[in-house]
Design a protein around this motif. Structure first.
Motif, PDB file in Angstrom:
ATOM      1  N   VAL A  94      -6.186  -0.859   7.435  1.00  0.00           N
ATOM      2  CA  VAL A  94      -5.350  -0.449   6.310  1.00  0.00           C
ATOM      3  C   VAL A  94      -3.879  -0.613   6.675  1.00  0.00           C
ATOM      4  O   VAL A  94      -3.072  -1.112   5.877  1.00  0.00           O
ATOM      5  CB  VAL A  94      -5.639   1.016   5.924  1.00  0.00           C
ATOM      6  N   ALA A  95      -3.519  -0.215   7.890  1.00  0.00           N
ATOM      7  CA  ALA A  95      -2.129  -0.330   8.332  1.00  0.00           C
ATOM      8  C   ALA A  95      -1.675  -1.787   8.360  1.00  0.00           C
ATOM      9  O   ALA A  95      -0.540  -2.101   7.989  1.00  0.00           O
ATOM     10  CB  ALA A  95      -1.965   0.291   9.718  1.00  0.00           C
ATOM     11  N   ASP A  96      -2.557  -2.699   8.780  1.00  0.00           N
ATOM     12  CA  ASP A  96      -2.207  -4.121   8.815  1.00  0.00           C
ATOM     13  C   ASP A  96      -1.866  -4.637   7.410  1.00  0.00           C
ATOM     14  O   ASP A  96      -0.902  -5.387   7.231  1.00  0.00           O
ATOM     15  CB  ASP A  96      -3.361  -4.939   9.393  1.00  0.00           C
ATOM     16  N   LYS A  97      -2.657  -4.241   6.438  1.00  0.00           N
ATOM     17  CA  LYS A  97      -2.409  -4.694   5.063  1.00  0.00           C
ATOM     18  C   LYS A  97      -1.112  -4.105   4.500  1.00  0.00           C
ATOM     19  O   LYS A  97      -0.361  -4.794   3.813  1.00  0.00           O
ATOM     20  CB  LYS A  97      -3.589  -4.325   4.167  1.00  0.00           C
ATOM     21  N   LEU A  98      -0.858  -2.834   4.807  1.00  0.00           N
ATOM     22  CA  LEU A  98       0.367  -2.207   4.320  1.00  0.00           C
ATOM     23  C   LEU A  98       1.594  -2.752   5.047  1.00  0.00           C
ATOM     24  O   LEU A  98       2.663  -2.907   4.440  1.00  0.00           O
ATOM     25  CB  LEU A  98       0.282  -0.688   4.481  1.00  0.00           C
ATOM     26  N   ASN A  99       1.456  -3.074   6.318  1.00  0.00           N
ATOM     27  CA  ASN A  99       2.572  -3.691   7.043  1.00  0.00           C
ATOM     28  C   ASN A  99       2.869  -5.083   6.517  1.00  0.00           C
ATOM     29  O   ASN A  99       4.023  -5.526   6.511  1.00  0.00           O
ATOM     30  CB  ASN A  99       2.266  -3.747   8.546  1.00  0.00           C
ATOM     31  N   ASP A 106      14.878   2.940   4.121  1.00  0.00           N
ATOM     32  CA  ASP A 106      16.026   3.637   4.683  1.00  0.00           C
ATOM     33  C   ASP A 106      17.258   3.428   3.801  1.00  0.00           C
ATOM     34  O   ASP A 106      17.149   2.906   2.689  1.00  0.00           O
ATOM     35  CB  ASP A 106      16.290   3.181   6.124  1.00  0.00           C
ATOM     36  N   GLN A 107      18.417   3.829   4.287  1.00  0.00           N
ATOM     37  CA  GLN A 107      19.641   3.749   3.488  1.00  0.00           C
ATOM     38  C   GLN A 107      20.028   2.310   3.146  1.00  0.00           C
ATOM     39  O   GLN A 107      20.718   2.059   2.158  1.00  0.00           O
ATOM     40  CB  GLN A 107      20.793   4.429   4.236  1.00  0.00           C
ATOM     41  N   THR A 108      19.590   1.359   3.953  1.00  0.00           N
ATOM     42  CA  THR A 108      19.918  -0.048   3.685  1.00  0.00           C
ATOM     43  C   THR A 108      18.913  -0.698   2.744  1.00  0.00           C
ATOM     44  O   THR A 108      19.081  -1.858   2.362  1.00  0.00           O
ATOM     45  CB  THR A 108      19.954  -0.850   4.997  1.00  0.00           C
ATOM     46  N   GLY A 109      17.862   0.045   2.391  1.00  0.00           N
ATOM     47  CA  GLY A 109      16.836  -0.510   1.522  1.00  0.00           C
ATOM     48  C   GLY A 109      15.700  -1.177   2.260  1.00  0.00           C
ATOM     49  O   GLY A 109      14.765  -1.700   1.645  1.00  0.00           O
ATOM     50  N   THR A 110      15.755  -1.166   3.594  1.00  0.00           N
ATOM     51  CA  THR A 110      14.702  -1.780   4.403  1.00  0.00           C
ATOM     52  C   THR A 110      13.482  -0.879   4.437  1.00  0.00           C
ATOM     53  O   THR A 110      13.587   0.320   4.713  1.00  0.00           O
ATOM     54  CB  THR A 110      15.198  -2.037   5.836  1.00  0.00           C
ATOM     55  N   ALA A 111      12.314  -1.465   4.167  1.00  0.00           N
ATOM     56  CA  ALA A 111      11.072  -0.687   4.101  1.00  0.00           C
ATOM     57  C   ALA A 111      10.401  -0.630   5.469  1.00  0.00           C
ATOM     58  O   ALA A 111      10.581  -1.498   6.321  1.00  0.00           O
ATOM     59  CB  ALA A 111      10.124  -1.311   3.095  1.00  0.00           C
ATOM     60  N   SER A 112       9.603   0.425   5.673  1.00  0.00           N
ATOM     61  CA  SER A 112       8.832   0.563   6.903  1.00  0.00           C
ATOM     62  C   SER A 112       7.615   1.435   6.617  1.00  0.00           C
ATOM     63  O   SER A 112       7.544   2.115   5.585  1.00  0.00           O
ATOM     64  CB  SER A 112       9.673   1.173   8.025  1.00  0.00           C
ATOM     65  N   LEU A 113       6.657   1.395   7.539  1.00  0.00           N
ATOM     66  CA  LEU A 113       5.442   2.191   7.415  1.00  0.00           C
ATOM     67  C   LEU A 113       5.364   3.181   8.570  1.00  0.00           C
ATOM     68  O   LEU A 113       5.453   2.789   9.738  1.00  0.00           O
ATOM     69  CB  LEU A 113       4.211   1.286   7.425  1.00  0.00           C
TER      70      LEU A 113
END
Length: 454
Positions: free
Chosen positions: A258-263, A333-340
């Motif tokens: 699941v983490a691989d797909k979301l990443n 984050d504040q720059t708009g960069t996504a993370s999991l």
């Protein structure tokens, strides 16, 4: 445009250069707006292609989340003896499995034949295995031991026949394709067919044996080493004896899948946002701007994906504790960069696996529908691309028309310059003649004065 090299030959005027300069000035003035329009269309086409590619990658990551089901991993402490795979419906748990012996297939061998090509009589050889039967006629096309081998292998039954050489003689070796007692082979003969082909006369070189094993102390048997249904949702693969030991087989949720797909979604999202910023951004000093500044297509995509992690999603699952992707560890984050946040994801899966599945699947369906408006033959990208290509075709047509007009203009000017050259040449000739005549008259006058004085 063709150049004119003979203009001015008579008059001595540089009319050819004058004509060339006039045509170059006219061409430059007429082509400048076409050059600008072509450059703008090509830049827009390239930028739109780049945006389309980023959206396609993002869409692929979204599609990978459709109908998400958390898989299962199966881990065995004695993987050389027993392994397994599990479907998403399997319950997590731990099982003690001991294997006494695995299932094996029966093998039968005839006694020896002096000649593998000699006739074996006439009649019928009847074979049965795993509930299937076949009759082979002996004495016509099938006569010898090798012929019998070929006929058995072509019978469609689940067994294999080979002729092996035993010293200077030959044997027929049969091996069942079905392990366990279900794969027992039976051969009978009729007529004058050599009785050595009957299974009752053959040597059993390997017995048909069902697998014997236990799960949590319960003794079981199976005709196959691939065992389904003993542990719900799990397929066990028996590879060998555990030799008096007990294997611990654990079934657990495959959170890494699941983490691989979301990443993959996060990576595609960040790449899309980075590209959109480059295509639509303006430099700090305001002197440079991306090719899609103010573009309505790009702006609509930004509006659709910009807040996707925090959007509330109707999952259709009653009592689902998760309403947005933020709830399962996806955020920006504040720059708009996504993370999991993998820890938050694992916690969510442990809390309510079905809720995570429903949330992610609902998101994928909603986002996929939104992105469909941009992709495909009926999508916005294709429509915009068609428009830009049509614009480039129109510019090309205008260039062709301009070339024709300039050629007509050049031909007209050449005719006028040719007439001018002839006229100037005529004037120059007349001028020379008059100058000559005036010179003659002057000489006559001077002669008269000279005679008078004498």
């Amino acid at each position: 445009m063709s150049t004119v090299s003979s203009l001015g030959a008579g008059s001595g005027l540089d009319l050819s250069t004058l004509l060339d300069n006039l045509m170059k000035a006219e061409q430059s003035q007429a082509q400048a707006p076409l050059d600008r329009a072509q450059s703008q269309a090509q830049v827009s086409l390239s930028a739109l292609g780049s945006l389309s590619s980023s959206v396609a990658s993002f869409s692929g990551a979204v599609s990978g989340l459709s109908d998400l089901q958390v898989g299962r991993t199966v881990d065995s402490s004695l993987s050389g003896a027993v392994t397994g795979t599990a479907s998403s419906t399997a319950e997590s748990g731990s099982y003690a499995i001991a294997v006494d012996h695995v299932a094996s297939a029966q093998s039968l061998a005839t006694s020896t034949f002096a000649d593998a090509d000699a006739a074996l009589g006439t009649g019928t050889l009847t074979l049965s295995v795993n509930g299937q039967t076949a009759d082979i006629a002996i004495g016509t096309d099938t006569k010898s031991l090798r012929d019998v081998r070929d006929a058995i292998n072509s019978s469609g039954l689940d067994l294999q026949a080979v002729v092996v050489q035993d010293g200077s003689q030959y044997r027929l070796l049969l091996t069942s394709g079905q392990t366990g007692t279900a794969g027992v082979m039976t051969l009978t003969v009729s007529g004058t067919v050599d009785a050595k082909l009957a299974s009752s006369a053959m040597q059993e070189t390997a017995p048909a044996q069902d697998a014997s094993f236990s799960v949590n102390g319960l003794t079981l048997s199976s005709s196959s080493n691939t065992v389904d249904g003993v542990v719900p949702g799990v397929t066990l693969q028996l590879l060998g004896s555990t030799q008096g030991q007990t294997a611990t087989v654990k079934v657990a949720a495959d959170t890494s899948g699941v983490a691989d797909k979301l990443n993959a979604l996060v990576t595609a999202y960040n790449a899309l946002r980075t590209n959109m910023t480059a295509l639509s951004g303006v430099s700090a000093d305001g002197t440079q701007a991306g090719p899609l500044v103010g573009d309505s297509t790009l702006q609509s995509i930004e509006a659709r994906v910009g807040g996707m992690f925090g959007d509330t999603i109707d999952t259709g699952l009653a009592g689902n504790p998760f309403a947005s992707l933020v709830d399962i560890g996806l955020h920006t984050d504040q720059t708009g960069t996504a993370s999991l946040d993998s820890t938050a994801l694992d916690t969510a899966l442990g809390q309510n696996e079905a809720g995570v599945e429903a949330l992610v699947s609902a998101f994928a369906k909603r986002m996929g529908t939104a992105l469909d408006a941009y992709q495909g033959s009926d999508g916005i990208f294709n429509y915009r691309t068609t428009q830009l290509n049509a614009r480039l075709k129109d510019i090309s047509d205008q260039r062709a028309e301009l070339a024709t007009r300039l050629q007509v203009m050049q031909d007209s000017l050449r005719q006028q310059f040719t007439a001018l050259d002839a006229l100037v040449t005529q004037f120059q000739s007349t001028s020379s003649y008059l100058a000559q005549q005036l010179g003659i008259l002057g000489n006559i006058g001077n002669l008269g004065k000279s005679n008078t004085g004498a």
